[in-house]
Scaffold this motif. Structure first.
Motif, PDB file in Angstrom:
ATOM      1  N   GLY A  63     -73.168  21.968 -23.890  1.00 18.23           N
ATOM      2  CA  GLY A  63     -74.247  20.991 -23.771  1.00 18.23           C
ATOM      3  C   GLY A  63     -74.128  20.141 -22.525  1.00 18.23           C
ATOM      4  O   GLY A  63     -74.584  18.993 -22.490  1.00 18.23           O
ATOM      5  N   ILE A  64     -73.542  20.707 -21.487  1.00 20.98           N
ATOM      6  CA  ILE A  64     -73.350  19.983 -20.227  1.00 20.98           C
ATOM      7  C   ILE A  64     -74.493  20.322 -19.271  1.00 20.98           C
ATOM      8  O   ILE A  64     -74.742  21.495 -18.984  1.00 20.98           O
ATOM      9  N   GLU A  65     -75.198  19.304 -18.788  1.00 23.13           N
ATOM     10  CA  GLU A  65     -76.266  19.535 -17.820  1.00 23.13           C
ATOM     11  C   GLU A  65     -75.716  19.653 -16.409  1.00 23.13           C
ATOM     12  O   GLU A  65     -76.160  20.498 -15.627  1.00 23.13           O
ATOM     13  N   ASN A  66     -74.768  18.791 -16.075  1.00 18.94           N
ATOM     14  CA  ASN A  66     -74.185  18.805 -14.733  1.00 18.94           C
ATOM     15  C   ASN A  66     -72.690  18.520 -14.817  1.00 18.94           C
ATOM     16  O   ASN A  66     -72.263  17.663 -15.593  1.00 18.94           O
ATOM     17  N   LEU A  67     -71.920  19.244 -14.027  1.00 19.17           N
ATOM     18  CA  LEU A  67     -70.495  18.956 -13.943  1.00 19.17           C
ATOM     19  C   LEU A  67     -70.279  17.666 -13.158  1.00 19.17           C
ATOM     20  O   LEU A  67     -71.026  17.352 -12.231  1.00 19.17           O
ATOM     21  N   GLU A  68     -69.258  16.932 -13.538  1.00 23.61           N
ATOM     22  CA  GLU A  68     -68.960  15.681 -12.839  1.00 23.61           C
ATOM     23  C   GLU A  68     -68.409  15.942 -11.440  1.00 23.61           C
ATOM     24  O   GLU A  68     -68.553  15.114 -10.545  1.00 23.61           O
ATOM     25  N   ASN A  69     -67.751  17.078 -11.268  1.00 22.14           N
ATOM     26  CA  ASN A  69     -67.106  17.381  -9.988  1.00 22.14           C
ATOM     27  C   ASN A  69     -67.361  18.821  -9.574  1.00 22.14           C
ATOM     28  O   ASN A  69     -67.578  19.701 -10.412  1.00 22.14           O
ATOM     29  N   CYS A 101     -54.407  28.673 -14.413  1.00 25.61           N
ATOM     30  CA  CYS A 101     -54.394  27.385 -15.101  1.00 25.61           C
ATOM     31  C   CYS A 101     -55.484  26.501 -14.509  1.00 25.61           C
ATOM     32  O   CYS A 101     -55.992  26.762 -13.414  1.00 25.61           O
ATOM     33  N   ALA A 102     -55.859  25.483 -15.271  1.00 26.77           N
ATOM     34  CA  ALA A 102     -56.893  24.544 -14.823  1.00 26.77           C
ATOM     35  C   ALA A 102     -56.353  23.134 -14.912  1.00 26.77           C
ATOM     36  O   ALA A 102     -55.595  22.794 -15.823  1.00 26.77           O
ATOM     37  N   ASP A 103     -56.758  22.302 -13.953  1.00 22.00           N
ATOM     38  CA  ASP A 103     -56.358  20.900 -13.945  1.00 22.00           C
ATOM     39  C   ASP A 103     -57.495  20.102 -13.313  1.00 22.00           C
ATOM     40  O   ASP A 103     -57.804  20.312 -12.129  1.00 22.00           O
ATOM     41  N   GLY A 104     -58.110  19.215 -14.090  1.00 17.55           N
ATOM     42  CA  GLY A 104     -59.267  18.496 -13.581  1.00 17.55           C
ATOM     43  C   GLY A 104     -60.364  19.483 -13.219  1.00 17.55           C
ATOM     44  O   GLY A 104     -60.672  20.386 -13.997  1.00 17.55           O
ATOM     45  N   PRO A 105     -60.930  19.393 -12.011  1.00 15.31           N
ATOM     46  CA  PRO A 105     -61.974  20.336 -11.597  1.00 15.31           C
ATOM     47  C   PRO A 105     -61.418  21.559 -10.870  1.00 15.31           C
ATOM     48  O   PRO A 105     -62.167  22.302 -10.238  1.00 15.31           O
ATOM     49  N   ASN A 106     -60.095  21.757 -10.955  1.00 14.05           N
ATOM     50  CA  ASN A 106     -59.436  22.807 -10.172  1.00 14.05           C
ATOM     51  C   ASN A 106     -58.975  23.967 -11.041  1.00 14.05           C
ATOM     52  O   ASN A 106     -58.418  23.764 -12.125  1.00 14.05           O
ATOM     53  N   HIS A 139     -61.994  25.597 -19.928  1.00 13.33           N
ATOM     54  CA  HIS A 139     -61.109  24.425 -20.003  1.00 13.33           C
ATOM     55  C   HIS A 139     -61.663  23.258 -19.174  1.00 13.33           C
ATOM     56  O   HIS A 139     -61.601  22.096 -19.596  1.00 13.33           O
ATOM     57  N   ILE A 140     -62.194  23.558 -17.994  1.00 15.54           N
ATOM     58  CA  ILE A 140     -62.743  22.493 -17.152  1.00 15.54           C
ATOM     59  C   ILE A 140     -63.872  21.774 -17.876  1.00 15.54           C
ATOM     60  O   ILE A 140     -63.944  20.538 -17.897  1.00 15.54           O
ATOM     61  N   CYS A 141     -64.771  22.540 -18.496  1.00 17.93           N
ATOM     62  CA  CYS A 141     -65.891  21.936 -19.226  1.00 17.93           C
ATOM     63  C   CYS A 141     -65.398  21.143 -20.430  1.00 17.93           C
ATOM     64  O   CYS A 141     -65.867  20.025 -20.688  1.00 17.93           O
ATOM     65  N   HIS A 142     -64.452  21.703 -21.168  1.00 18.13           N
ATOM     66  CA  HIS A 142     -63.886  21.026 -22.332  1.00 18.13           C
ATOM     67  C   HIS A 142     -63.252  19.698 -21.922  1.00 18.13           C
ATOM     68  O   HIS A 142     -63.496  18.650 -22.526  1.00 18.13           O
ATOM     69  N   ASN A 143     -62.481  19.737 -20.856  1.00 14.68           N
ATOM     70  CA  ASN A 143     -61.787  18.534 -20.403  1.00 14.68           C
ATOM     71  C   ASN A 143     -62.750  17.456 -19.911  1.00 14.68           C
ATOM     72  O   ASN A 143     -62.453  16.260 -20.001  1.00 14.68           O
TER      73      ASN A 143
END
Length: 236
Positions: A63-69, A101-106, A139-143
């Motif tokens: 349900g995400i319209e836009n990613l923050e990063n 692996c994922a960390d923040g937007p990376n 994971h990025i979206c979940h976080n």
């Protein structure tokens, strides 16, 4: 719902120096970038394909319209560099199964040729590699949606990542454990040598049993799943 437009035609090559004197380049779209070197250049299209084909589907699930990063993908083309990075990042010893692996937007990923040298992934296909990219993007979206890191659970995090990436799992794995063992005890990590399958099996049953909004509630706050666990009657 507003859709994210992915401009696949935008390409930029930026040369930078790294510690070993290699030249690194960046493939860039409106919503994600891929950092690579000459050795891993052939993976750019593979990763671009995996992300572009699954980006909107995963956003819609959350349900995400836009990613923050802006999402940044970095390919490690050498195993030694990958191990040093992972151990410095995680503070733990490298384990053979870890190739992304994922960390923040990376998103960080080991190049496919090196990844195939690992015992756990030696038989994987390029499609399996692409699924790892989708897994890490989940994971990025979940976080992005998690507001309290203490409300996160391995089961919902890895279960949803493997489910949405359509990664294979053991259909016969046992999941009928006491809820305290699954959610409140370190015993969880010794229940199985395949906690990813255990988690995905739980998530698949949840998706079948409860409304989508409830699955998201459980993903963002495991205490709600803990509270409902007995009522859900999930089966092996």
């Amino acid at each position: 719902m507003k859709k994210v437009f992915i401009a696949l035609i935008l390409f930029t090559a930026i040369l930078t120096s790294c510690s070993k004197g290699k030249k690194e380049m960046i493939y860039k779209t409106d919503v994600y970038s891929i950092e690579y070197d000459k050795k891993s250049e052939k993976l750019v299209q593979t990763i671009n394909e995996a992300l572009s084909q699954n980006f909107q589907r995963v956003l819609d699930f959350w349900g995400i319209e836009n990613l923050e990063n802006h999402v940044n993908v970095k390919i490690y083309s050498e195993m030694d560099d990958w191990i040093k990075f992972y151990e410095a990042k995680s503070g733990t010893n490298y384990q053979d199964y870890v190739v992304g692996c994922a960390d923040g937007p990376n998103i960080y990923v080991l190049a496919f040729d090196e990844y195939k040298k690992t015992q756990n992934h030696k038989n994987d296909s390029i499609e399996d590699f692409q699924k790892i990219m989708v897994h890490e993007f989940v994971h990025i979206c979940h976080n992005q949606l998690i507001t309290n890191r203490y409300s996160y659970s391995f089961i919902m995090g890895e279960g949803l990542a493997t489910y949405l990436a359509d990664q294979p799992y053991n259909h016969d794995i046992k999941i009928d454990y006491p809820k305290d063992t699954l959610f409140l005890s370190n015993e969880f990590y010794s229940l199985s040598n395949d906690l990813y399958s255990l988690s995905q099996k739980i998530v698949r049953q949840l998706v079948e049993k409860v409304p989508h909004e409830k699955v998201l509630e459980y993903a963002l706050d495991y205490t709600k799943l803990y509270k409902d666990w007995d009522m859900l009657e999930l089966k092996d």
